[in-house]
Design an enzyme around this catalytic site. Structure first.
Site, PDB file in Angstrom:
ATOM      1  N   LYS A  36       0.712   4.830   6.775  1.00  9.13           N
ATOM      2  CA  LYS A  36       0.219   5.654   5.657  1.00  9.13           C
ATOM      3  C   LYS A  36       0.904   7.020   5.725  1.00  9.13           C
ATOM      4  O   LYS A  36       1.545   7.371   6.707  1.00  9.13           O
ATOM      5  CB  LYS A  36      -1.298   5.868   5.738  1.00  9.13           C
ATOM      6  N   SER A  48       0.802  -1.228   0.000  1.00  8.65           N
ATOM      7  CA  SER A  48       0.000   0.000   0.000  1.00  8.65           C
ATOM      8  C   SER A  48       0.836   1.280   0.000  1.00  8.65           C
ATOM      9  O   SER A  48       0.315   2.346  -0.283  1.00  8.65           O
ATOM     10  CB  SER A  48      -0.964   0.021   1.190  1.00  8.65           C
TER      11      SER A  48
END
Length: 190
Positions: A102, A52
């Site tokens: 993230k 990701s």
């Protein structure tokens, strides 16, 4: 003949061994306490389990996550943050003890939108030379509430992030990813 009083005061091999063992045990206990304190409050290693965050982080990368700076100031836009599992994901069956990683895109009070492959922050395009490809989705303008962040993976189209599950409460941030220590060919700051 030896002096009997001298025999009583001279340590035996067994006593010397016990003394050395005790000293080594103390060193091990002190080292363990220091390691636990460092991991709990200063920094900890983390493993990247997914793609990701490509191309910035690859599956299998190992990072150092420092935990001190966010006690002094909130995350900045662009910081790569590690955080505990958001509530919506726990409700969907994710492990509450899992950590996510993230990039911070929106800070409290920011207006975030995704239009035609461009992330907009407060109406301005976000410069993103670190993403794998532009997002294939749109997101209507949202306002990041106080005490929350909006985070996205660098692999925008393959990231379970704020565009799916919403805002990240600041208190769920574990720390700031600052250094990759594995693999050796990619060692360096982030």
């Amino acid at each position: 003949m030896s002096d009997p009083s001298q025999l009583e005061t001279s340590p035996t091999k067994s006593a010397k061994f016990r003394q050395k063992l005790w000293e080594n045990l103390q060193i091990v206990v002190i080292a363990l306490v220091i390691a636990v304190v460092l991991r709990m409050f200063i920094a900890e290693p983390r493993f990247i389990p997914s793609d990701s965050m490509l191309p910035t982080l690859e599956t299998g990368d190992r990072l150092v996550v420092e935990k001190v700076s966010y006690r002094l100031h909130p995350p900045h836009r662009g910081d790569i943050v590690v955080f505990s599992t958001p509530e919506l994901l726990i409700a969907q069956g994710y492990d509450a003890n899992q950590a996510f990683i993230k990039r911070t895109v929106g800070l409290p009070g920011d207006r975030i939108a995704v239009t035609d492959g461009v992330v907009l922050v407060n109406g301005e395009p976000l410069r993103e030379n670190y993403i794998l490809e532009p997002p294939f989705y749109n997101l209507p303008t949202i306002l990041v509430p106080d005490g929350q962040l909006f985070v996205m993976g660098d692999n925008r189209n393959n990231s379970n992030d704020s565009h799916i599950w919403g805002y990240l409460p600041l208190q769920q941030v574990i720390g700031h990813a600052v250094f990759r220590f594995w693999p050796l060919k990619r060692v360096g700051g982030l």
